[in-house]
Design a protein around this motif. Sequence first.
Motif, PDB file in Angstrom:
ATOM      1  N   ARG A   1       0.832  -1.205   0.000  1.00 12.23           N
ATOM      2  CA  ARG A   1       0.000   0.000   0.000  1.00 12.23           C
ATOM      3  C   ARG A   1       0.864   1.251   0.000  1.00 12.23           C
ATOM      4  NH1 ARG A   1      -5.446   1.377   3.360  1.00 12.23           N
ATOM      5  NH2 ARG A   1      -6.286   0.387   1.504  1.00 12.23           N
ATOM      6  N   VAL A   2       1.867   1.294   0.848  1.00 15.02           N
ATOM      7  CA  VAL A   2       2.645   2.527   0.965  1.00 15.02           C
ATOM      8  C   VAL A   2       3.555   2.748  -0.242  1.00 15.02           C
ATOM      9  CG1 VAL A   2       4.698   1.658   2.169  1.00 15.02           C
ATOM     10  CG2 VAL A   2       3.805   3.941   2.704  1.00 15.02           C
ATOM     11  N   ASN A   3       3.896   1.673  -0.963  1.00 12.64           N
ATOM     12  CA  ASN A   3       4.802   1.787  -2.108  1.00 12.64           C
ATOM     13  C   ASN A   3       4.097   1.733  -3.454  1.00 12.64           C
ATOM     14  OD1 ASN A   3       7.258   1.936  -0.625  1.00 12.64           O
ATOM     15  ND2 ASN A   3       7.185  -0.277  -0.264  1.00 12.64           N
ATOM     16  N   ASP A   4       2.788   1.811  -3.462  1.00 12.99           N
ATOM     17  CA  ASP A   4       2.047   1.665  -4.714  1.00 12.99           C
ATOM     18  C   ASP A   4       2.425   2.773  -5.709  1.00 12.99           C
ATOM     19  OD1 ASP A   4      -0.426   0.135  -5.909  1.00 12.99           O
ATOM     20  OD2 ASP A   4      -0.689   2.258  -6.392  1.00 12.99           O
ATOM     21  N   ILE A   5       2.623   2.392  -6.967  1.00  9.77           N
ATOM     22  CA  ILE A   5       3.051   3.343  -7.997  1.00  9.77           C
ATOM     23  C   ILE A   5       1.894   4.242  -8.441  1.00  9.77           C
ATOM     24  CG2 ILE A   5       3.936   3.567 -10.350  1.00  9.77           C
ATOM     25  CD1 ILE A   5       5.485   0.956  -9.885  1.00  9.77           C
ATOM     26  N   ASP A   6       0.730   3.645  -8.670  1.00 13.34           N
ATOM     27  CA  ASP A   6      -0.414   4.413  -9.177  1.00 13.34           C
ATOM     28  C   ASP A   6      -1.049   5.292  -8.105  1.00 13.34           C
ATOM     29  OD1 ASP A   6      -0.194   3.284 -11.734  1.00 13.34           O
ATOM     30  OD2 ASP A   6      -1.311   1.506 -11.099  1.00 13.34           O
ATOM     31  N   TYR A   7      -1.065   4.772  -6.879  1.00 13.66           N
ATOM     32  CA  TYR A   7      -1.668   5.520  -5.781  1.00 13.66           C
ATOM     33  C   TYR A   7      -0.672   5.641  -4.628  1.00 13.66           C
ATOM     34  CZ  TYR A   7      -6.090   4.866  -8.210  1.00 13.66           C
ATOM     35  OH  TYR A   7      -7.108   4.876  -9.143  1.00 13.66           O
ATOM     36  N   PRO A   8       0.369   6.459  -4.813  1.00 11.70           N
ATOM     37  CA  PRO A   8       1.287   6.685  -3.693  1.00 11.70           C
ATOM     38  C   PRO A   8       0.508   7.226  -2.500  1.00 11.70           C
ATOM     39  CG  PRO A   8       1.575   8.342  -5.404  1.00 11.70           C
ATOM     40  CD  PRO A   8       0.686   7.293  -5.972  1.00 11.70           C
TER      41      PRO A   8
ATOM     42  N   VAL B   1      -5.307   5.906   5.713  1.00 14.01           N
ATOM     43  CA  VAL B   1      -5.388   7.014   4.755  1.00 14.01           C
ATOM     44  C   VAL B   1      -6.178   8.200   5.307  1.00 14.01           C
ATOM     45  CG1 VAL B   1      -5.016   5.749   2.594  1.00 14.01           C
ATOM     46  CG2 VAL B   1      -7.298   5.775   3.643  1.00 14.01           C
ATOM     47  N   THR B   2      -6.836   8.024   6.441  1.00 15.07           N
ATOM     48  CA  THR B   2      -7.645   9.114   6.997  1.00 15.07           C
ATOM     49  C   THR B   2      -7.357   9.392   8.467  1.00 15.07           C
ATOM     50  OG1 THR B   2      -9.442   7.556   7.478  1.00 15.07           O
ATOM     51  CG2 THR B   2      -9.549   8.752   5.382  1.00 15.07           C
ATOM     52  N   CYS B   3      -6.561   8.569   9.123  1.00 18.25           N
ATOM     53  CA  CYS B   3      -6.295   8.725  10.551  1.00 18.25           C
ATOM     54  C   CYS B   3      -5.514  10.013  10.829  1.00 18.25           C
ATOM     55  CB  CYS B   3      -5.508   7.524  11.073  1.00 18.25           C
ATOM     56  SG  CYS B   3      -5.205   7.557  12.847  1.00 18.25           S
ATOM     57  N   GLU B   4      -5.925  10.735  11.857  1.00 18.26           N
ATOM     58  CA  GLU B   4      -5.227  11.950  12.287  1.00 18.26           C
ATOM     59  C   GLU B   4      -4.818  11.883  13.762  1.00 18.26           C
ATOM     60  OE1 GLU B   4      -4.142  14.077  10.349  1.00 18.26           O
ATOM     61  OE2 GLU B   4      -5.332  13.825   8.526  1.00 18.26           O
ATOM     62  N   ALA B   5      -5.447  11.013  14.529  1.00 14.97           N
ATOM     63  CA  ALA B   5      -5.141  10.884  15.953  1.00 14.97           C
ATOM     64  C   ALA B   5      -4.318   9.623  16.174  1.00 14.97           C
ATOM     65  CB  ALA B   5      -6.436  10.834  16.763  1.00 14.97           C
TER      66      ALA B   5
END
Length: 223
Positions: free
Chosen positions: A21-28, A193-197
Amino acid sequence: MKEIDFMSALHKSTSRDYLARVNDIDYPKARAAKLAKQFGYEYWDGDRRICYGGYKYISGRWEKVARAIADYYPLPPQPRILDIGCGKGFFLYDLLKVIPDAQVQGVDISEYAIRNSKAEIRDYLQVGNAKKLPWPDNTFDLVVSITTLHNLYAQDLDLALREMERVGKKHKYLCVESYRNEEEKANLLYWQVTCEAFNTPDEWRWWFEQTNYSGDYSFIFFE
């Protein structure tokens, strides 16, 4: 206030490739997060590399959680129940299988989720923000918030916890993402992808004390 686990079995049923997930080319990661934080189509039903990859109702999936919660809390007849961060309403739909006479309501910031919620439950759901709930004090016999409040910045998290406490009577339960060590912290950073806390369990308990949240809670970890 008590730590009680209703969610880890469901959480662990999903396999995750953190590095992919973190290394995806299309969706960094930055692009995936930007799309996900719109909480629209891409978040719920877009590519799996962004978030859910199609958030569909699966019969019985949420019923196990709903039954565990219903069995644990001694609720009155026709209990009023609120789900903060209800998404497409799947949990509330399955909860009504367990407590058919419940008066349920759900609130979510995502207009897309409410518009595409399960048709049978849609009339009980509304768009809204956890930091300002449109109900009087002590309205609900049970308030739940499952994997939602960790998406808030500190100032909004403070308000949301106070609001959850305000609208509920005695019984409240929330589940948030957390980490206990550096490996779980890295996995959480890679996957979310949405966590802030980003809080350890002790830090979450600090938040509960600061906001006078008196309900129960549990954590999910990315092991």
